[in-house]
Design an enzyme around this catalytic site. Structure first.
Site, PDB file in Angstrom:
ATOM      1  N   HIS A  75       0.836  -1.212   0.000  1.00  0.00           N
ATOM      2  CA  HIS A  75       0.000   0.000   0.000  1.00  0.00           C
ATOM      3  C   HIS A  75       0.862   1.249   0.000  1.00  0.00           C
ATOM      4  O   HIS A  75       1.918   1.312   0.625  1.00  0.00           O
ATOM      5  CB  HIS A  75      -0.996   0.006   1.160  1.00  0.00           C
ATOM      6  N   ASP A 192       6.124   2.480   6.375  1.00  0.00           N
ATOM      7  CA  ASP A 192       4.890   1.706   6.286  1.00  0.00           C
ATOM      8  C   ASP A 192       3.969   2.452   5.315  1.00  0.00           C
ATOM      9  O   ASP A 192       3.349   3.426   5.697  1.00  0.00           O
ATOM     10  CB  ASP A 192       4.271   1.589   7.675  1.00  0.00           C
ATOM     11  N   GLU A 226      -5.286   1.235   2.665  1.00  0.00           N
ATOM     12  CA  GLU A 226      -4.949   0.206   3.649  1.00  0.00           C
ATOM     13  C   GLU A 226      -4.973   0.741   5.066  1.00  0.00           C
ATOM     14  O   GLU A 226      -5.430   0.064   5.989  1.00  0.00           O
ATOM     15  CB  GLU A 226      -3.572  -0.381   3.332  1.00  0.00           C
ATOM     16  N   ASP A 246       4.063  -5.863   3.651  1.00  0.00           N
ATOM     17  CA  ASP A 246       3.865  -4.731   4.556  1.00  0.00           C
ATOM     18  C   ASP A 246       4.943  -4.793   5.625  1.00  0.00           C
ATOM     19  O   ASP A 246       5.584  -5.824   5.828  1.00  0.00           O
ATOM     20  CB  ASP A 246       2.468  -4.794   5.176  1.00  0.00           C
TER      21      ASP A 246
END
Length: 349
Positions: A75, A192, A226, A246
């Site tokens: 994402h 992230d 996400e 991820d």
């Protein structure tokens, strides 16, 4: 165990791409610019990217065999905020996008993005920002109602802020404060999951440079929601396996470090597929790369969203280890490269 593949990946390319991705604001729901950037980069590598109505990017890599389609997701959306209201002082009250503790953004620089394209700088503060003025400044609870954004413009009233074109519903992005060090450390907000997206670009660059095709057709999915829980709630129906890429969390009783590829056996959505997870562990051992298997009770992924959305798939989760997730994050270039290498080993089996 089969012979190690040992793909020669272009680390400089991946880290350059990571730096570019981190520089483009993309809180969940505000990913237009970064998706345009990705489309252009994917096309440079000789592939194409389509987008679903929701905005998920889909990159198809034809395989050597038929029989199944493997999805690989990462994402590109990040944490951020949105203007909730404008105070009488001209300060902005904000509502968070994504799940983070308020103390992790206190003192952060930010951009307010108006819907007509203007950008204004600001700083996140508590409404008791100075120990010289407020006796309770140190103990004042850091929660949404007690936080505000000071705009770097000459404003002192609600009306003056509104004249700038700022209004309720405008997106707010955090300054990533990216630092890429010569010794391989990468520290920044939004690793992230932009570190994983950089790994996927590294995978594409390797396939193109080596003239390789995966064993089975691959669909790379770049999701844009996400962080708010529904990034890959829809995936193409022909996907039977989904590898969610991820960041791996670090701390408490977890064993991953920032140099490891993290393989998650279970998160808040339950256990991941036994055979897929076992295969990732086997391949990590074969490739002699640093890895860790961990359990994340406070974590969900695009695979979680796909399963909850009703997808009839098997799923697994892996990614580079990231310290201080949803805060001032840090990883290492080796973890990004090895994540791409493990993915390549999986799709070339």
């Amino acid at each position: 165990m089969s012979t190690p593949l040992k793909p020669q990946l272009n680390k400089d390319y991946m880290i350059t791409q990571l730096n570019e991705l981190l520089s483009i604001p993309s809180p969940s729901g505000f990913c237009m610019d970064i998706m345009n950037y990705l489309r252009n980069e994917v096309e440079k590598l000789g592939y194409s990217m389509e987008q679903t109505p929701k905005g998920t990017g889909i990159i198809v890599i034809p395989g050597q065999k038929s029989g199944k389609v493997i999805g690989i997701s990462a994402h590109v959306d990040t944490l951020g905020a949105m203007v909730r209201s404008i105070k009488s002082s001209g300060m902005i009250r904000f509502t968070p996008i994504g799940g983070y503790a308020m103390q992790t953004v206190e003192g952060e620089y930010c951009l307010i993005h108006t819907r007509d394209g203007r950008k204004y700088e600001g700083t996140v503060l508590s409404s008791r920002p100075s120990v010289h003025v407020y006796n309770d400044a140190r103990d004042f609870k850091r929660e949404e109602a007690n936080m505000e954004i000071r705009i770097d413009e000459l404003v002192a009233t609600k009306e003056e802020t509104e004249k700038l074109g700022i209004s309720v519903g405008d997106f707010i992005s955090w300054d990533p404060r990216t630092r890429i060090l010569p010794n391989g450390w990468v520290k920044s907000r939004h690793l992230d999951d932009k570190a994983s997206v950089a790994a996927l670009l590294g995978l594409l660059e390797w396939l193109k440079r080596e003239g390789k095709a995966p064993t089975y057709t691959i669909k790379l999915l770049i999701s844009t929601y996400e962080e708010v829980g529904h990034g890959c709630a829809y995936i193409p129906e022909d996907i039977t396996e989904l590898l969610a890429v991820d960041m791996g969390a670090i701390g408490d009783d977890l064993s991953a470090t920032e140099r490891d590829v993290s393989i998650c056996a279970k998160d808040s959505s339950g256990p991941y597929d036994y055979a897929m997870t076992s295969k990732l562990i086997e391949l990590a051992k074969r490739e002699e790369m640093p890895y860790a298997v961990d359990i994340y009770p406070n974590y969900g992924s695009d695979a979680s969203a796909a399963l909850r959305g009703g997808s009839n798939i098997r799923a697994a989760l892996l990614g580079p280890g990231v310290h201080a997730s949803h805060g001032m994050e840090r990883t290492h270039a080796d973890a990004v490269v090895n994540t791409a290498a493990l993915l390549i080993s999986y799709i070339m089996e």
